[in-house]
Design a protein around this motif. Structure first.
Motif, PDB file in Angstrom:
ATOM      1  N   PHE A  34       0.832  -1.182   0.000  1.00 25.42           N
ATOM      2  CA  PHE A  34       0.000   0.000   0.000  1.00 25.42           C
ATOM      3  C   PHE A  34       0.873   1.240   0.000  1.00 25.42           C
ATOM      4  CE2 PHE A  34      -3.509  -2.669   1.333  1.00 25.42           C
ATOM      5  CZ  PHE A  34      -2.902  -3.633   2.111  1.00 25.42           C
ATOM      6  N   TYR A  36       0.381   5.006   1.760  1.00 24.21           N
ATOM      7  CA  TYR A  36      -0.384   5.883   2.621  1.00 24.21           C
ATOM      8  C   TYR A  36       0.176   7.296   2.470  1.00 24.21           C
ATOM      9  CZ  TYR A  36      -3.019   2.406   5.328  1.00 24.21           C
ATOM     10  OH  TYR A  36      -3.906   1.428   5.724  1.00 24.21           O
ATOM     11  N   GLU A  43      -2.939  12.267  10.810  1.00 21.68           N
ATOM     12  CA  GLU A  43      -2.751  10.839  10.792  1.00 21.68           C
ATOM     13  C   GLU A  43      -2.558  10.327   9.371  1.00 21.68           C
ATOM     14  OE1 GLU A  43      -5.559  12.442  11.366  1.00 21.68           O
ATOM     15  OE2 GLU A  43      -7.298  11.309  10.629  1.00 21.68           O
ATOM     16  N   LEU A  46      -4.943   5.953   3.856  1.00 22.32           N
ATOM     17  CA  LEU A  46      -4.670   5.126   2.688  1.00 22.32           C
ATOM     18  C   LEU A  46      -4.795   5.943   1.420  1.00 22.32           C
ATOM     19  CD1 LEU A  46      -4.128   2.264   1.552  1.00 22.32           C
ATOM     20  CD2 LEU A  46      -6.625   2.026   1.362  1.00 22.32           C
TER      21      LEU A  46
ATOM     22  N   PHE B  33      -4.632  -1.355  16.929  1.00 24.45           N
ATOM     23  CA  PHE B  33      -3.175  -1.194  17.024  1.00 24.45           C
ATOM     24  C   PHE B  33      -2.843   0.108  17.753  1.00 24.45           C
ATOM     25  CE2 PHE B  33      -2.400  -4.386  13.718  1.00 24.45           C
ATOM     26  CZ  PHE B  33      -3.604  -4.376  13.042  1.00 24.45           C
ATOM     27  N   TYR B  35       0.536   2.660  17.902  1.00 24.59           N
ATOM     28  CA  TYR B  35       1.845   3.012  17.377  1.00 24.59           C
ATOM     29  C   TYR B  35       2.340   4.265  18.096  1.00 24.59           C
ATOM     30  CZ  TYR B  35       0.542   0.320  13.151  1.00 24.59           C
ATOM     31  OH  TYR B  35       0.160  -0.649  12.261  1.00 24.59           O
ATOM     32  N   GLN B  37       4.980   7.526  16.923  1.00 23.99           N
ATOM     33  CA  GLN B  37       5.677   8.077  15.762  1.00 23.99           C
ATOM     34  C   GLN B  37       6.626   9.154  16.224  1.00 23.99           C
ATOM     35  OE1 GLN B  37       3.245   9.951  12.667  1.00 23.99           O
ATOM     36  NE2 GLN B  37       4.646   9.182  11.115  1.00 23.99           N
ATOM     37  N   LEU B  43       6.771   5.190  12.077  1.00 23.22           N
ATOM     38  CA  LEU B  43       5.748   4.551  12.903  1.00 23.22           C
ATOM     39  C   LEU B  43       6.294   3.250  13.464  1.00 23.22           C
ATOM     40  CD1 LEU B  43       2.588   4.986  10.681  1.00 23.22           C
ATOM     41  CD2 LEU B  43       2.687   5.563  13.083  1.00 23.22           C
ATOM     42  N   LEU B  90      -0.464   7.024  18.028  1.00 21.37           N
ATOM     43  CA  LEU B  90      -1.529   6.826  17.043  1.00 21.37           C
ATOM     44  C   LEU B  90      -2.186   5.471  17.243  1.00 21.37           C
ATOM     45  CD1 LEU B  90       0.486   8.238  14.071  1.00 21.37           C
ATOM     46  CD2 LEU B  90      -1.778   9.070  14.670  1.00 21.37           C
ATOM     47  N   ARG B  94      -8.520  -2.023  12.015  1.00 21.26           N
ATOM     48  CA  ARG B  94      -8.576  -2.642  10.680  1.00 21.26           C
ATOM     49  C   ARG B  94      -9.430  -3.897  10.771  1.00 21.26           C
ATOM     50  NH1 ARG B  94      -4.911  -6.382   8.553  1.00 21.26           N
ATOM     51  NH2 ARG B  94      -3.364  -5.955  10.132  1.00 21.26           N
ATOM     52  N   TYR B  99      -7.587  -4.730   3.953  1.00 13.75           N
ATOM     53  CA  TYR B  99      -6.522  -4.403   4.879  1.00 13.75           C
ATOM     54  C   TYR B  99      -6.335  -2.923   5.131  1.00 13.75           C
ATOM     55  CZ  TYR B  99      -5.546  -9.236   3.719  1.00 13.75           C
ATOM     56  OH  TYR B  99      -5.653 -10.576   3.507  1.00 13.75           O
ATOM     57  N   GLU B 100      -7.282  -2.110   4.671  1.00 15.00           N
ATOM     58  CA  GLU B 100      -7.123  -0.684   4.936  1.00 15.00           C
ATOM     59  C   GLU B 100      -7.160  -0.433   6.424  1.00 15.00           C
ATOM     60  OE1 GLU B 100      -9.810   1.947   2.979  1.00 15.00           O
ATOM     61  OE2 GLU B 100      -8.955   3.730   3.946  1.00 15.00           O
ATOM     62  N   GLN B 101      -6.172   0.288   6.899  1.00 11.67           N
ATOM     63  CA  GLN B 101      -6.055   0.587   8.318  1.00 11.67           C
ATOM     64  C   GLN B 101      -6.437   2.040   8.526  1.00 11.67           C
ATOM     65  OE1 GLN B 101      -3.173  -1.809  10.332  1.00 11.67           O
ATOM     66  NE2 GLN B 101      -2.185   0.010  11.156  1.00 11.67           N
ATOM     67  N   PHE B 103      -6.650   5.303  11.007  1.00 15.37           N
ATOM     68  CA  PHE B 103      -5.957   5.863  12.161  1.00 15.37           C
ATOM     69  C   PHE B 103      -6.806   6.909  12.866  1.00 15.37           C
ATOM     70  CE2 PHE B 103      -1.593   4.330  11.989  1.00 15.37           C
ATOM     71  CZ  PHE B 103      -1.528   3.780  10.708  1.00 15.37           C
ATOM     72  N   GLY B 104      -6.606   7.010  14.159  1.00 11.15           N
ATOM     73  CA  GLY B 104      -7.152   8.129  14.911  1.00 11.15           C
ATOM     74  C   GLY B 104      -6.289   9.359  14.693  1.00 11.15           C
ATOM     75  N   PRO B 105      -6.712  10.502  15.233  1.00 13.67           N
ATOM     76  CA  PRO B 105      -5.995  11.760  14.998  1.00 13.67           C
ATOM     77  C   PRO B 105      -4.685  11.879  15.763  1.00 13.67           C
ATOM     78  CG  PRO B 105      -7.849  12.115  16.455  1.00 13.67           C
ATOM     79  CD  PRO B 105      -7.951  10.697  15.996  1.00 13.67           C
TER      80      PRO B 105
END
Lengths: 112, 112
Positions: A34, A36, A43, A46, B33, B35, B37, B43, B90, B94, B99-101, B103-105
């Protein structure tokens, strides 16, 4: 070898230019790929998936070369709004299949 | 519209404090998830969860724990905050496929 490697840039290009980013990955068993996009202080979101046959979405074209283990993103007719960091993302296989592995990103600045 | 929310955008805590970061998704996703950054490091996955009450360590779990009591909520806990945990955190969710993930802000945590 790092799992996902990208040139950090920055790539500074004029409006209307064509720019290409490459990304290499180390796990030959990787299943999905992918790109992004991450705007400053936002954030990641995609941009597009990358298919073996290559795929295009407007001005954006993504390609996958499994033999050489690299992914590319081509942006044609760059706009100021394309300025962002582009993250190459690889989905593992087997025990790592839950995880997406993110590259550190390539920064693009489109200048007027 | 897909949504991942995080409890705070900015947080300042003192060394040694216990810190809770909350994440909620409204998409009924199985996988969630956490993460962090950091500039130049990209990430990095701390923990993930593929089901309620299930958790797996990511690449950098030391100093963190997580809790997933409900499907929509995934919490990150810093048991005793340290200055090297100052970062952008972050959360993402998903579904199994595609598989698009999302994210939160993000929560920008500063530990002083």
């Amino acid at each position: 070898r790092k799992e996902v490697e990208q040139d950090p840039g920055p790539f500074n290009v004029p409006e209307g230019a064509t720019v290409a980013f490459n990304c290499t990955y180390s796990n030959s068993a990787s299943q999905s790929f992918f790109w992004y996009r991450q705007d400053c202080r936002k954030e990641p979101k995609l941009l597009m998936s990358v298919y073996s046959s290559g795929n295009e979405d407007g001005r954006f074209t993504a390609q996958l070369n499994r033999a050489s283990q690299y992914i590319s993103l081509l942006i044609r007719d760059s706009k100021l709004s394309d300025s962002a960091t582009y993250l190459c993302v690889v989905k593992g296989s087997g025990a790592g299949s839950y995880q997406l592995t993110f590259g550190k990103g390539t920064k693009l600045s489109v200048i007027p | 519209d897909v949504k991942v929310t995080q409890s705070s955008r900015y947080l300042v805590k003192r060394t040694g404090e216990k810190v809770f970061l909350e994440c909620v998704q409204d998409m009924d996703h199985e996988n969630m998830f956490w993460y962090r950054q950091d500039p130049g490091l990209g990430l990095r996955l701390i923990y993930f969860s593929y089901d309620v009450k299930m958790k797996e360590k990511g690449d950098i779990p030391e100093g963190y724990s997580v809790s997933r009591e409900k499907k929509e909520r995934f919490s990150l806990i810093l048991e005793s905050a340290s200055t090297n945990q100052t970062s952008m955190y972050l959360c993402a969710s998903r579904d199994r496929v595609p598989y698009e993930q999302y994210f939160g802000p993000g929560t920008r945590l500063t530990v002083t």
